[in-house]
Design a protein around this motif. Sequence first.
Motif, PDB file in Angstrom:
ATOM      1  N   GLU A  89      -5.338 -16.386 -14.553  1.00 32.23           N
ATOM      2  CA  GLU A  89      -3.764 -16.333 -14.657  1.00 32.23           C
ATOM      3  C   GLU A  89      -3.523 -15.087 -15.329  1.00 32.23           C
ATOM      4  OE1 GLU A  89      -1.583 -18.062 -13.007  1.00 32.23           O
ATOM      5  OE2 GLU A  89      -3.137 -19.225 -12.474  1.00 32.23           O
ATOM      6  N   SER A  90      -4.252 -14.826 -16.528  1.00 38.10           N
ATOM      7  CA  SER A  90      -4.131 -13.440 -17.200  1.00 38.10           C
ATOM      8  C   SER A  90      -4.480 -12.351 -16.258  1.00 38.10           C
ATOM      9  CB  SER A  90      -4.752 -13.503 -18.439  1.00 38.10           C
ATOM     10  OG  SER A  90      -4.687 -12.318 -18.946  1.00 38.10           O
ATOM     11  N   LEU A  91      -5.666 -12.424 -15.655  1.00 37.08           N
ATOM     12  CA  LEU A  91      -6.226 -11.442 -14.621  1.00 37.08           C
ATOM     13  C   LEU A  91      -5.006 -11.275 -13.499  1.00 37.08           C
ATOM     14  CD1 LEU A  91      -8.118  -9.305 -13.477  1.00 37.08           C
ATOM     15  CD2 LEU A  91      -9.319 -11.539 -12.269  1.00 37.08           C
ATOM     16  N   GLY A  92      -4.580 -12.221 -13.338  1.00 34.45           N
ATOM     17  CA  GLY A  92      -3.560 -12.360 -12.014  1.00 34.45           C
ATOM     18  C   GLY A  92      -2.315 -11.679 -12.441  1.00 34.45           C
ATOM     19  N   ARG A  93      -1.730 -11.855 -13.516  1.00 33.90           N
ATOM     20  CA  ARG A  93      -0.485 -11.317 -14.231  1.00 33.90           C
ATOM     21  C   ARG A  93      -0.991  -9.536 -14.244  1.00 33.90           C
ATOM     22  NH1 ARG A  93      -0.569 -15.818 -17.251  1.00 33.90           N
ATOM     23  NH2 ARG A  93      -1.610 -14.691 -18.908  1.00 33.90           N
ATOM     24  N   ARG A  94      -1.918  -9.231 -14.714  1.00 31.73           N
ATOM     25  CA  ARG A  94      -2.440  -7.696 -14.743  1.00 31.73           C
ATOM     26  C   ARG A  94      -2.563  -7.209 -13.395  1.00 31.73           C
ATOM     27  NH1 ARG A  94      -6.485  -7.278 -19.892  1.00 31.73           N
ATOM     28  NH2 ARG A  94      -5.435  -8.681 -21.212  1.00 31.73           N
ATOM     29  N   LEU A  95      -3.220  -7.755 -12.423  1.00 31.16           N
ATOM     30  CA  LEU A  95      -3.299  -7.407 -11.238  1.00 31.16           C
ATOM     31  C   LEU A  95      -1.915  -7.113 -10.584  1.00 31.16           C
ATOM     32  CD1 LEU A  95      -6.180  -9.624  -9.724  1.00 31.16           C
ATOM     33  CD2 LEU A  95      -6.285  -7.020 -10.605  1.00 31.16           C
ATOM     34  N   LEU A  96      -0.771  -8.078 -10.621  1.00 30.33           N
ATOM     35  CA  LEU A  96       0.370  -7.894 -10.177  1.00 30.33           C
ATOM     36  C   LEU A  96       0.979  -6.877 -10.878  1.00 30.33           C
ATOM     37  CD1 LEU A  96       2.468  -8.945  -8.186  1.00 30.33           C
ATOM     38  CD2 LEU A  96       3.139 -10.602  -9.854  1.00 30.33           C
ATOM     39  N   ALA A  97       1.022  -6.792 -12.137  1.00 33.59           N
ATOM     40  CA  ALA A  97       1.517  -5.467 -12.785  1.00 33.59           C
ATOM     41  C   ALA A  97       1.076  -4.024 -12.077  1.00 33.59           C
ATOM     42  CB  ALA A  97       1.449  -5.431 -14.224  1.00 33.59           C
ATOM     43  N   GLY A  98      -0.316  -4.082 -11.737  1.00 32.87           N
ATOM     44  CA  GLY A  98      -0.752  -2.859 -11.226  1.00 32.87           C
ATOM     45  C   GLY A  98      -0.148  -2.446 -10.052  1.00 32.87           C
ATOM     46  N   ILE A  99      -0.032  -3.609  -9.008  1.00 36.51           N
ATOM     47  CA  ILE A  99       0.703  -3.610  -7.885  1.00 36.51           C
ATOM     48  C   ILE A  99       2.119  -3.228  -7.648  1.00 36.51           C
ATOM     49  CG2 ILE A  99       1.285  -4.905  -5.717  1.00 36.51           C
ATOM     50  CD1 ILE A  99      -1.683  -4.334  -5.699  1.00 36.51           C
ATOM     51  N   ASN A 100       2.573  -3.804  -8.542  1.00 38.36           N
ATOM     52  CA  ASN A 100       4.198  -3.481  -8.655  1.00 38.36           C
ATOM     53  C   ASN A 100       4.247  -2.081  -9.245  1.00 38.36           C
ATOM     54  OD1 ASN A 100       4.828  -6.222  -7.989  1.00 38.36           O
ATOM     55  ND2 ASN A 100       5.044  -6.815  -9.898  1.00 38.36           N
ATOM     56  N   THR A 101       3.442  -1.462 -10.137  1.00 34.80           N
ATOM     57  CA  THR A 101       3.562  -0.167 -10.492  1.00 34.80           C
ATOM     58  C   THR A 101       3.559   0.764  -9.298  1.00 34.80           C
ATOM     59  OG1 THR A 101       2.914  -0.669 -12.747  1.00 34.80           O
ATOM     60  CG2 THR A 101       2.604   1.586 -12.173  1.00 34.80           C
ATOM     61  N   ALA A 102       2.365   0.558  -8.611  1.00 31.96           N
ATOM     62  CA  ALA A 102       1.990   1.347  -7.366  1.00 31.96           C
ATOM     63  C   ALA A 102       3.248   1.445  -6.448  1.00 31.96           C
ATOM     64  CB  ALA A 102       0.644   0.995  -6.698  1.00 31.96           C
ATOM     65  N   ALA A 103       3.364   0.336  -6.188  1.00 32.01           N
ATOM     66  CA  ALA A 103       4.667   0.086  -5.298  1.00 32.01           C
ATOM     67  C   ALA A 103       5.814   0.900  -5.558  1.00 32.01           C
ATOM     68  CB  ALA A 103       4.874  -1.579  -5.035  1.00 32.01           C
ATOM     69  N   GLY A 104       6.155   0.984  -6.846  1.00 31.08           N
ATOM     70  CA  GLY A 104       7.486   1.645  -7.271  1.00 31.08           C
ATOM     71  C   GLY A 104       7.161   3.164  -7.377  1.00 31.08           C
ATOM     72  N   LEU A 105       6.112   3.669  -6.978  1.00 27.18           N
ATOM     73  CA  LEU A 105       5.936   5.157  -6.932  1.00 27.18           C
ATOM     74  C   LEU A 105       6.498   5.689  -5.576  1.00 27.18           C
ATOM     75  CD1 LEU A 105       2.103   5.413  -8.154  1.00 27.18           C
ATOM     76  CD2 LEU A 105       4.099   6.006  -9.409  1.00 27.18           C
ATOM     77  N   GLU A 106       7.244   6.864  -5.746  1.00 30.55           N
ATOM     78  CA  GLU A 106       7.793   7.578  -4.634  1.00 30.55           C
ATOM     79  C   GLU A 106       6.953   7.920  -3.363  1.00 30.55           C
ATOM     80  OE1 GLU A 106       9.856  11.807  -4.147  1.00 30.55           O
ATOM     81  OE2 GLU A 106      10.465  10.664  -5.831  1.00 30.55           O
ATOM     82  N   GLU A 107       5.652   8.176  -3.657  1.00 33.87           N
ATOM     83  CA  GLU A 107       4.737   8.497  -2.416  1.00 33.87           C
ATOM     84  C   GLU A 107       4.197   7.251  -1.817  1.00 33.87           C
ATOM     85  OE1 GLU A 107       4.291   9.071  -5.864  1.00 33.87           O
ATOM     86  OE2 GLU A 107       4.073  11.351  -6.364  1.00 33.87           O
ATOM     87  N   VAL A 108       4.339   5.963  -2.343  1.00 36.55           N
ATOM     88  CA  VAL A 108       3.725   4.855  -1.934  1.00 36.55           C
ATOM     89  C   VAL A 108       4.750   4.092  -1.044  1.00 36.55           C
ATOM     90  CG1 VAL A 108       2.671   2.443  -2.513  1.00 36.55           C
ATOM     91  CG2 VAL A 108       2.086   4.569  -3.883  1.00 36.55           C
ATOM     92  N   ASP A 109       4.202   3.730   0.191  1.00 38.61           N
ATOM     93  CA  ASP A 109       4.915   3.018   1.119  1.00 38.61           C
ATOM     94  C   ASP A 109       4.661   1.552   0.808  1.00 38.61           C
ATOM     95  OD1 ASP A 109       6.011   1.307   3.079  1.00 38.61           O
ATOM     96  OD2 ASP A 109       5.274   2.776   4.620  1.00 38.61           O
ATOM     97  N   PHE A 110       5.244   0.593  -0.057  1.00 37.31           N
ATOM     98  CA  PHE A 110       4.824  -0.402  -0.540  1.00 37.31           C
ATOM     99  C   PHE A 110       4.764  -1.319   0.517  1.00 37.31           C
ATOM    100  CE2 PHE A 110       9.599  -1.023  -0.273  1.00 37.31           C
ATOM    101  CZ  PHE A 110       9.648  -2.023  -0.078  1.00 37.31           C
TER     102      PHE A 110
END
Length: 185
Positions: A36-57
């Motif tokens: 569960e802790s791993l999942g939260r960390r993974l999701l935080a990274g995905i959400n951060t990447a998705a929020g970058l201007e250069e990334v098509d989420f």
Amino acid sequence: ELGYIAIAHDVFGEGVLANTPEECSALMNPLVQDRESLGRRLLAGINTAAGLEEVDFTQMAAIGFCFGGLSVLDMARRQMPVKAVVSFHGIFAPLPTPTDSISAQVLALHGYDDPMATPENLVAFADEMTAANADWQVHAYGNTCHSFSKPGANSPEAGNVYSARSDARATRSMLDFLGDVFSLK
């Protein structure tokens, strides 16, 4: 050069590095035990990447090696917003609660002689992916151990051995797979 933006995701925290196998285990094992802790960390990274201007989420994939291979499989299992995942010599351990459905396409690149993902683990993984109705593939490389893509890995007693041939085959397979997923051929 290939048309992708690559982002390295650090689930351990800024500046936290391991220099020995024991230190690596000390970092990984708590997260393997607490998915569960791993999942939260993974999701935080995905959400951060998705929020970058250069990334098509809407067009994201995840690639991971060893523990990272387990992590990207967990991204698919948890229905995180990725179209595809590629696991290099990943650990096949399922989540404590089975996944009903996996929408991401899954490619597992696996050394058949990997002591951390035995043939029995491979069959269980295939059964898990099939039960979740995933679009999945496994490429199992014969006479190939764990860490096959890591130049310098040379610990046969631990089952960690680099294989230039399997590394090259796996890289080609990954590029072909991602080309299919994102229609870049």
